[in-house]
Design a protein around this motif. Sequence first.
Motif, mmCIF file in Angstrom:
data_model
loop_
_atom_site.group_PDB
_atom_site.id
_atom_site.type_symbol
_atom_site.label_atom_id
_atom_site.label_comp_id
_atom_site.label_asym_id
_atom_site.label_seq_id
_atom_site.Cartn_x
_atom_site.Cartn_y
_atom_site.Cartn_z
ATOM 1 N N HIS A 450 0.940 -1.442 -0.134
ATOM 2 C CA HIS A 450 0.091 -0.132 0.124
ATOM 3 C C HIS A 450 0.901 1.158 0.154
ATOM 4 O O HIS A 450 1.969 1.341 0.396
ATOM 5 C CB HIS A 450 -0.998 -0.043 1.350
ATOM 6 N N ASN A 452 1.463 4.777 1.806
ATOM 7 C CA ASN A 452 1.204 5.628 2.939
ATOM 8 C C ASN A 452 1.436 6.921 2.707
ATOM 9 O O ASN A 452 2.317 7.473 2.193
ATOM 10 C CB ASN A 452 2.242 5.299 4.158
ATOM 11 N N HIS A 453 -0.044 7.717 2.687
ATOM 12 C CA HIS A 453 0.120 9.240 2.422
ATOM 13 C C HIS A 453 1.239 10.028 3.529
ATOM 14 O O HIS A 453 1.541 10.860 3.157
ATOM 15 C CB HIS A 453 -1.311 9.821 2.474
ATOM 16 N N ASN A 454 1.016 9.618 4.814
ATOM 17 C CA ASN A 454 1.696 10.256 5.654
ATOM 18 C C ASN A 454 3.480 10.185 5.496
ATOM 19 O O ASN A 454 4.103 11.140 5.839
ATOM 20 C CB ASN A 454 1.612 9.836 6.954
ATOM 21 N N THR A 455 3.858 9.105 5.375
ATOM 22 C CA THR A 455 5.237 8.879 5.044
ATOM 23 C C THR A 455 5.585 9.010 3.506
ATOM 24 O O THR A 455 6.837 9.257 3.116
ATOM 25 C CB THR A 455 5.626 7.419 5.285
ATOM 26 N N LYS A 461 1.810 -4.777 4.313
ATOM 27 C CA LYS A 461 0.753 -4.393 5.129
ATOM 28 C C LYS A 461 1.012 -4.236 6.737
ATOM 29 O O LYS A 461 0.609 -3.555 7.307
ATOM 30 C CB LYS A 461 -0.195 -5.781 5.075
ATOM 31 N N ASP A 464 2.338 -0.838 7.195
ATOM 32 C CA ASP A 464 1.435 0.200 7.179
ATOM 33 C C ASP A 464 0.357 0.218 8.227
ATOM 34 O O ASP A 464 0.189 1.524 8.721
ATOM 35 C CB ASP A 464 0.809 -0.023 5.798
ATOM 36 N N LEU A 465 0.231 -0.930 8.658
ATOM 37 C CA LEU A 465 -0.750 -0.886 10.063
ATOM 38 C C LEU A 465 -0.101 -0.656 11.229
ATOM 39 O O LEU A 465 -0.487 0.172 12.090
ATOM 40 C CB LEU A 465 -1.255 -2.381 10.227
ATOM 41 N N HIS A 467 2.273 1.742 11.474
ATOM 42 C CA HIS A 467 2.385 3.091 11.332
ATOM 43 C C HIS A 467 1.097 3.879 11.482
ATOM 44 O O HIS A 467 0.970 5.048 12.131
ATOM 45 C CB HIS A 467 2.844 3.580 10.044
ATOM 46 N N ARG A 468 0.062 3.304 10.947
ATOM 47 C CA ARG A 468 -1.154 3.797 11.344
ATOM 48 C C ARG A 468 -1.695 3.940 12.758
ATOM 49 O O ARG A 468 -2.465 4.820 13.449
ATOM 50 C CB ARG A 468 -2.322 3.079 10.537
ATOM 51 N N LYS A 469 -1.080 2.759 13.454
ATOM 52 C CA LYS A 469 -1.715 2.647 15.025
ATOM 53 C C LYS A 469 -0.581 3.462 15.793
ATOM 54 O O LYS A 469 -1.161 3.863 16.871
ATOM 55 C CB LYS A 469 -1.592 1.014 15.022
ATOM 56 N N GLY A 471 1.845 5.677 14.534
ATOM 57 C CA GLY A 471 2.262 7.039 14.251
ATOM 58 C C GLY A 471 3.592 7.054 13.916
ATOM 59 O O GLY A 471 4.418 8.286 13.976
#
Length: 635
Positions: A450, A452-455, A461, A464-465, A467-469, A471
């Motif tokens: 995926h 990741n817009h932030n990084t 997967k 990505d999960l 980093h979303r959890k 930060g």
Amino acid sequence: MIQHDKGKGQQGQGPTYPLSYSFGFLLCCRVSADDLLESYMAAIPRKVQLLLGQDSLAPASILSLDRDWKHHHLSKGVYINLPFDKSTNIYEYYIGSTCCTLFKRVSQHTRIAQLYTGGKLSKENSKSLHHNYICKPNVARNFRVLAAFPSRDVPSGCVHLLEAIMMIFFQSCPRPQRNSRFMNAECHEIMRTLRIDADIPRVQWTGLNAAWPAIQGFRMDRAPCKNKLVDIAEERSLSSPSSISCITLRQGKVPHGAGFTLCYICTTFKTTKGRLPTGIEVRQLMSKGRKLEAARAMAGPDPACGDCGRRESFIAVKHLIHHLAPGVLLCGACVMQLKAHGVMHTAEAKAKLVGVSALISRRRTEDVPCENCAVPESSQLTRQHIYNAEVGQVFCSACDSYRRMFGRDQDPSHETSRQAFQNMDKQREEGMPVHCGQCNGAETPGALHHYNHNTGKVLCKACDLYHRKHGKDRDVSKEIRRQGMVDMKEKRKEGVPMNCDQCNTAEPPGTSHIFNAKSNKLLCIACDNYHRRTGQDRDPATEARRQALADIKKKRADGVPIYCDECSKTETPADTGRKRFACSGATNRLLCMTCTNKAYNGAMKAKKAAKDGLGEVGGGIGWRGLTLVINLVVF
């Protein structure tokens, strides 16, 4: 054969000389045959060259030539017309040339034929055999291109000379019944003689050319006009673009011949009015071509467009003039603006025109990026970048559309993410593996990566999960270790030898090398333990020495003879204890006890000499000797 007799024949007849002075002067002095041949071979198409080399000329072979004269918008050249009379089934032949463009000249013939078909020709065209014939009913026109010069800089005289040569090849000039200004019996005799000498086949048709260009001559250098009468108001307005008449007046050309001091315009005006014309009157009488020459003379080299300001060198086509803006050189876009709307560009239109031109120029030398999202133009599959005149910036199609819709710039991350997804799809289509930007894990068919817009990275997967959890980026050492162990297992299954990346020790049977995630290396047990304990890489020399000693022990156990690397002495069973051979030095050489002592003593002497400042043993005068020599030289 070339005569320059300028006498007149009988009263009412034209000149009797077969070639004009300027034509003969060009052939004799001004150009070389090699230059002419080179320019003509570049201008004459291959089909025409093959046609001219045939033993006979037929209408069918001529009709097979290039008929696409409509695309020659910038080329000077020579053309042929085969008008066909449908009532008599007879072809006639006409050779013509043009120093403007082939498209313009042939279009003039076509327009005259359409306008005067079945009617009375104008006074200007009534004396033309060609126009009289093509304006007849049931006559079809067949124009073909014989030569098209690729450069506009070719002299006009060379074009006329090629036209004269083609008239000889196609024999399109009938013998004149009486002498005229442009044709006489002497000209026809020269053409016949040249045709016979060149072994050109005789034809049966009748030509429609009433004149041979050789008698007309070329335009030669002439003296400037002597008319100095200029209005005072014009003298004051020389800096304005419209005051080109004074410049033109001083650059008017005088006709050839003795006693001429004025140009054609001034001579005609003086004959009619009894006085010399002023600058304004000259400007009114000037042709469009003369006005263009005068404007160029005043503008100087590489002139700028009088509307948008673009230089002529920046554009492929030369600047022109328009009657709505007299004396002003304009680029093609500004001329079209005047023709369509009758006014020049507004400030906004000028800025857009200049910006678009600059964008086109940048495309030739660099990959233009979007000034909002920094996406390069080369990455766009179908669309080019666009110049937005509202903000004066270059945008990609997405950013430009967004600004037109919402009146503000688009968030660059949206376009960057779209570009990233597009690149991932392209890699998948080409069969290239997509790797995680964090743990470098390869994408599998069951688990796609995926963006990741932030990084701004492509992540698997798990990363990505995480980093979303949390930060923050995931600690990838475990993942790297796991991936490394998987690669090791695959290599073992394939039978690939496994060596330590630090000391190059092969993996022994019964034990396995370990993948160290921190150093991202495959290490043996000793190197891995050392790295875990000290955090540094182990010196491979220690392992190499240990390996060398192990090899010696193995040879002794197997009964393999051991030799000294220095003196080649063999180790005997009597050599026990300290007398045994051993590894010595950084290179782990196998030496006997005698050679070991020699090497040790030499090393100690060198160390002592270096400590005392004597330099290398036997290596010259040393530091003290060098100091002594310097003192002797100085004092």
